[in-house]
Design an enzyme around this catalytic site. Structure first.
Site, PDB file in Angstrom:
ATOM      1  N   ASN A  84      -7.326  -7.440  17.325  1.00  0.00           N
ATOM      2  CA  ASN A  84      -8.157  -6.564  16.498  1.00  0.00           C
ATOM      3  C   ASN A  84      -9.304  -7.429  15.980  1.00  0.00           C
ATOM      4  O   ASN A  84      -9.144  -8.204  15.043  1.00  0.00           O
ATOM      5  CB  ASN A  84      -7.306  -6.015  15.345  1.00  0.00           C
ATOM      6  CG  ASN A  84      -8.075  -5.030  14.478  1.00  0.00           C
ATOM      7  OD1 ASN A  84      -9.299  -4.903  14.594  1.00  0.00           O
ATOM      8  ND2 ASN A  84      -7.374  -4.353  13.590  1.00  0.00           N
ATOM      9  N   LYS A 132      -7.776 -10.563  14.098  1.00  0.00           N
ATOM     10  CA  LYS A 132      -6.364 -10.372  13.813  1.00  0.00           C
ATOM     11  C   LYS A 132      -5.655 -10.311  15.163  1.00  0.00           C
ATOM     12  O   LYS A 132      -6.168  -9.678  16.094  1.00  0.00           O
ATOM     13  CB  LYS A 132      -6.207  -9.035  13.059  1.00  0.00           C
ATOM     14  CG  LYS A 132      -4.892  -8.867  12.361  1.00  0.00           C
ATOM     15  CD  LYS A 132      -4.890  -7.589  11.529  1.00  0.00           C
ATOM     16  CE  LYS A 132      -3.489  -7.283  11.046  1.00  0.00           C
ATOM     17  NZ  LYS A 132      -3.312  -5.901  10.651  1.00  0.00           N
ATOM     18  N   ARG A 186      -7.964  -3.215  19.930  1.00  0.00           N
ATOM     19  CA  ARG A 186      -8.353  -2.072  19.114  1.00  0.00           C
ATOM     20  C   ARG A 186      -9.875  -1.923  19.201  1.00  0.00           C
ATOM     21  O   ARG A 186     -10.608  -2.884  18.990  1.00  0.00           O
ATOM     22  CB  ARG A 186      -7.954  -2.320  17.664  1.00  0.00           C
ATOM     23  CG  ARG A 186      -8.453  -1.236  16.757  1.00  0.00           C
ATOM     24  CD  ARG A 186      -8.177  -1.570  15.314  1.00  0.00           C
ATOM     25  NE  ARG A 186      -8.627  -0.463  14.490  1.00  0.00           N
ATOM     26  CZ  ARG A 186      -9.203  -0.622  13.311  1.00  0.00           C
ATOM     27  NH1 ARG A 186      -9.403  -1.822  12.819  1.00  0.00           N
ATOM     28  NH2 ARG A 186      -9.596   0.429  12.629  1.00  0.00           N
ATOM     29  N   HIS A 202      -8.644   5.967  12.385  1.00  0.00           N
ATOM     30  CA  HIS A 202      -7.235   5.676  12.076  1.00  0.00           C
ATOM     31  C   HIS A 202      -6.300   6.435  13.023  1.00  0.00           C
ATOM     32  O   HIS A 202      -5.145   6.672  12.700  1.00  0.00           O
ATOM     33  CB  HIS A 202      -6.853   6.092  10.634  1.00  0.00           C
ATOM     34  CG  HIS A 202      -7.435   5.247   9.548  1.00  0.00           C
ATOM     35  ND1 HIS A 202      -7.753   5.775   8.311  1.00  0.00           N
ATOM     36  CD2 HIS A 202      -7.734   3.930   9.497  1.00  0.00           C
ATOM     37  CE1 HIS A 202      -8.243   4.813   7.536  1.00  0.00           C
ATOM     38  NE2 HIS A 202      -8.245   3.687   8.234  1.00  0.00           N
ATOM     39  N   HIS A 252      -2.996   8.428   5.468  1.00  0.00           N
ATOM     40  CA  HIS A 252      -3.124   6.986   5.697  1.00  0.00           C
ATOM     41  C   HIS A 252      -3.976   6.458   4.546  1.00  0.00           C
ATOM     42  O   HIS A 252      -5.196   6.628   4.518  1.00  0.00           O
ATOM     43  CB  HIS A 252      -3.806   6.715   7.050  1.00  0.00           C
ATOM     44  CG  HIS A 252      -4.036   5.253   7.319  1.00  0.00           C
ATOM     45  ND1 HIS A 252      -3.376   4.546   8.291  1.00  0.00           N
ATOM     46  CD2 HIS A 252      -4.858   4.352   6.721  1.00  0.00           C
ATOM     47  CE1 HIS A 252      -3.764   3.285   8.268  1.00  0.00           C
ATOM     48  NE2 HIS A 252      -4.685   3.147   7.326  1.00  0.00           N
ATOM     49  N   LEU A 253      -3.313   5.844   3.558  1.00  0.00           N
ATOM     50  CA  LEU A 253      -4.012   5.382   2.357  1.00  0.00           C
ATOM     51  C   LEU A 253      -3.946   3.860   2.285  1.00  0.00           C
ATOM     52  O   LEU A 253      -2.958   3.294   1.810  1.00  0.00           O
ATOM     53  CB  LEU A 253      -3.378   6.002   1.097  1.00  0.00           C
ATOM     54  CG  LEU A 253      -3.210   7.536   1.088  1.00  0.00           C
ATOM     55  CD1 LEU A 253      -2.529   7.982  -0.202  1.00  0.00           C
ATOM     56  CD2 LEU A 253      -4.558   8.227   1.258  1.00  0.00           C
ATOM     57  N   ASN A 264      -6.981   0.324   2.358  1.00  0.00           N
ATOM     58  CA  ASN A 264      -8.305   0.067   1.795  1.00  0.00           C
ATOM     59  C   ASN A 264      -9.265   1.129   2.320  1.00  0.00           C
ATOM     60  O   ASN A 264     -10.074   1.685   1.599  1.00  0.00           O
ATOM     61  CB  ASN A 264      -8.737  -1.356   2.153  1.00  0.00           C
ATOM     62  CG  ASN A 264      -9.848  -1.836   1.250  1.00  0.00           C
ATOM     63  OD1 ASN A 264      -9.971  -1.407   0.101  1.00  0.00           O
ATOM     64  ND2 ASN A 264     -10.684  -2.701   1.773  1.00  0.00           N
ATOM     65  N   GLY A 265      -9.156   1.443   3.608  1.00  0.00           N
ATOM     66  CA  GLY A 265      -9.767   2.655   4.157  1.00  0.00           C
ATOM     67  C   GLY A 265      -8.728   3.762   4.051  1.00  0.00           C
ATOM     68  O   GLY A 265      -7.534   3.467   4.066  1.00  0.00           O
ATOM     69  N   ARG A 288     -15.436   2.565  -0.215  1.00  0.00           N
ATOM     70  CA  ARG A 288     -16.267   3.647   0.339  1.00  0.00           C
ATOM     71  C   ARG A 288     -16.156   4.907  -0.515  1.00  0.00           C
ATOM     72  O   ARG A 288     -15.070   5.244  -0.994  1.00  0.00           O
ATOM     73  CB  ARG A 288     -15.825   3.988   1.766  1.00  0.00           C
ATOM     74  CG  ARG A 288     -16.192   2.930   2.777  1.00  0.00           C
ATOM     75  CD  ARG A 288     -15.617   3.265   4.150  1.00  0.00           C
ATOM     76  NE  ARG A 288     -14.918   2.116   4.685  1.00  0.00           N
ATOM     77  CZ  ARG A 288     -13.938   2.188   5.588  1.00  0.00           C
ATOM     78  NH1 ARG A 288     -13.549   3.349   6.064  1.00  0.00           N
ATOM     79  NH2 ARG A 288     -13.355   1.098   6.006  1.00  0.00           N
ATOM     80  N   ASP A 332      -8.689  -2.733  -5.296  1.00  0.00           N
ATOM     81  CA  ASP A 332      -7.246  -2.755  -5.042  1.00  0.00           C
ATOM     82  C   ASP A 332      -6.535  -1.780  -5.983  1.00  0.00           C
ATOM     83  O   ASP A 332      -6.693  -1.865  -7.201  1.00  0.00           O
ATOM     84  CB  ASP A 332      -6.728  -4.179  -5.251  1.00  0.00           C
ATOM     85  CG  ASP A 332      -5.315  -4.364  -4.700  1.00  0.00           C
ATOM     86  OD1 ASP A 332      -4.424  -3.562  -5.049  1.00  0.00           O
ATOM     87  OD2 ASP A 332      -5.112  -5.310  -3.925  1.00  0.00           O
ATOM     88  N   GLU A 360       2.304   3.357   1.302  1.00  0.00           N
ATOM     89  CA  GLU A 360       3.668   2.820   1.443  1.00  0.00           C
ATOM     90  C   GLU A 360       4.198   2.246   0.133  1.00  0.00           C
ATOM     91  O   GLU A 360       5.404   2.107  -0.039  1.00  0.00           O
ATOM     92  CB  GLU A 360       3.693   1.723   2.523  1.00  0.00           C
ATOM     93  CG  GLU A 360       3.495   2.279   3.918  1.00  0.00           C
ATOM     94  CD  GLU A 360       3.271   1.188   4.962  1.00  0.00           C
ATOM     95  OE1 GLU A 360       3.820   0.085   4.820  1.00  0.00           O
ATOM     96  OE2 GLU A 360       2.522   1.458   5.925  1.00  0.00           O
ATOM     97  N   GLU A 397       0.200  -0.350  13.647  1.00  0.00           N
ATOM     98  CA  GLU A 397      -0.855  -0.110  14.636  1.00  0.00           C
ATOM     99  C   GLU A 397      -0.754  -1.088  15.807  1.00  0.00           C
ATOM    100  O   GLU A 397      -1.057  -0.725  16.941  1.00  0.00           O
ATOM    101  CB  GLU A 397      -2.226  -0.196  13.955  1.00  0.00           C
ATOM    102  CG  GLU A 397      -2.459   1.009  13.046  1.00  0.00           C
ATOM    103  CD  GLU A 397      -3.663   0.865  12.116  1.00  0.00           C
ATOM    104  OE1 GLU A 397      -3.512   0.196  11.081  1.00  0.00           O
ATOM    105  OE2 GLU A 397      -4.722   1.403  12.431  1.00  0.00           O
TER     106      GLU A 397
END
Ligand code: AMP
Length: 407
Positions: free
Chosen positions: A8, A15, A102, A191, A219-220, A222-223, A252, A293, A344, A395
């Protein structure tokens, strides 16, 4: 043995994850950040099975961290190879059979994992027009990886692919059709790898046929994005032409009246790049409360900080609005799942996001919700008409599975 290396590659980060796909476990993974800056950070984690014979073997984790300058993606790949050589696993013994990448934007063209050819590389580069922050970095990773792993297939998995099933009514913006067509302005959604993984795992966990249920996936991270999945197909999703639309995110804004940009341009003299920076990097939770955060927002709100409290309220207000709209689009809902860093971990966010959905039969069990446990789990009460789950996303595993599916 079938090992897959998942890459990624972001604008200033790399990553990676090496997975053993016979057992679907990660052998090692790492993150190189701040590429191109004076000091880059490097972290490499190795997992070893301590008791291979046991039904639930113990996994030992060893982590190596380091700071050093890394100029570009080629150097980052060289650093990754050196980390594997120094700390393991040794890649000559755990040679990947394929490399999965990705890629953020696949436009309207790519709807499935695709084996990389020079023509596919060219098309990913061409799609940079739609994702100038992401696709060039993804492509740099593919080029660097192909130079190093030149004898195995490389496969690209697109963040947009799962949303190729959106109906025209969901992906069309109500603007001049000719201009929209010419510049490919429509909703694509992102996502997708995570929404696909989570919705499939939710159905499997519940023992229900995916093609018979209606799901919402939050899907929560940072994005953040939410998707309505109707019988296995994405039919509505909150991100649009770019990952800026929709929910309030770490940095964002999510939804905003487009005329606010015209106003800021005319009245505050902000240029295109400043507006881009404002909405993508200095808005969301960060813009409202000074922290991106969710842990800091929750702590600030607890301590009585008004800005943190407002940021939290705006975040929850948007989640509820989307939940209501998407349940209406689906004509009801059977399963709601939460995933990614906030989804999560943030017990309060999950409870507050669904607190007003009693009228469709959603009932969260506060004890189940508050329990900290790894893996997929149900947090709804036994008498809830809707199953509510926490589903840790993976992912990398999904990319590795899709990579193997086409080679
Ligand atoms: P991701 O993008 O999925 O890695 O999610 C990262 C985000 O998850 C962080 O920026 C935090 O806002 C959030 N997060 C991580 N751990 C927690 C936690 N224990 N409670 C609340 N939010 C968390």
């Amino acid at each position: 043995m079938s090992h897959v290396l998942v890459i990624n590659s972001g604008s200033s980060s790399l990553k990676y994850s090496l997975l053993d796909m016979t057992r679907e476990v990660e052998l090692a993974g790492g993150l190189i950040e701040r590429i191109g800056q004076p000091v880059s950070t490097v972290a490499h984690t190795v997992h070893t099975v301590a008791s291979p014979g046991e039904p639930t073997p113990t996994i030992l984790e060893a982590r190596y961290e380091d700071d050093r300058p890394i100029a570009d993606h080629d150097e980052a790949f060289a650093a990754m190879l050196a980390l594997f050589a120094e700390h393991g696993p040794v890649l000559t013994e755990h040679r990947p059979v394929a490399v999965g990448h990705r890629v953020v934007h696949g436009g309207a063209r790519f709807y499935a994992p695709t084996v990389v050819t020079p023509d596919v590389e060219r098309q990913i580069g061409e799609l940079s027009v739609l994702a100038p922050l992401h696709n060039p970095a993804n492509l740099a990773g593919i080029v660097a990886a192909r130079a190093v792993f030149d004898d195995v297939p490389h496969v690209v998995v697109f963040d947009t692919a799962f949303h190729q099933t959106l109906p025209p009514a969901a992906y069309t913006y109500a603007i001049d059709a000719q201009i929209a067509r010419e510049h490919r302005v429509r909703r694509y959604g992102f996502h997708g790898t995570s929404h696909k993984y989570v919705s499939e795992h939710a159905a499997e966990f519940l023992g229900r046929a995916n093609d018979s249920i209606r799901q919402l996936v939050f899907h929560l991270g940072n994005g953040a994005s939410v998707t309505a999945v109707d019988r296995g197909r994405s039919v509505e999703t909150s991100m649009g032409l770019t990952p800026l639309e929709g929910l309030v995110m770490g940095t964002r804004s999510g939804d905003i009246d487009p005329a606010a940009l015209l106003h800021l341009s005319r009245r505050a003299g902000l240029g295109i790049d400043e507006l881009d920076d404002l909405l993508n990097k200095r808005s969301g939770l960060l813009g409202l409360a000074g922290h991106n955060d969710m842990r800091d927002i929750l702590a600030g709100a607890d301590a009585g900080d008004e800005a943190s409290r407002l940021a939290y309220d705006v975040y929850i207000h948007r989640l509820r609005a989307y939940a209501g709209a998407y349940i209406a689009q689906l004509g009801g809902v059977d399963v709601i799942s939460f995933t990614a860093g906030v989804g999560e971990n943030a017990v309060k966010v999950r409870a507050d996001a669904l607190a007003t959905l009693g009228f469709v039969g959603v009932r969260i069990d506060p004890h189940r919700n508050a329990e900290r446990a790894p893996g997929i789990r149900r947090i709804s009460a036994d008498d809830s008409a809707v199953d509510v789950l926490v589903v840790p996303t993976d992912e990398e595993l999904e990319i590795a599975r899709q990579t193997l599916s086409v080679i």
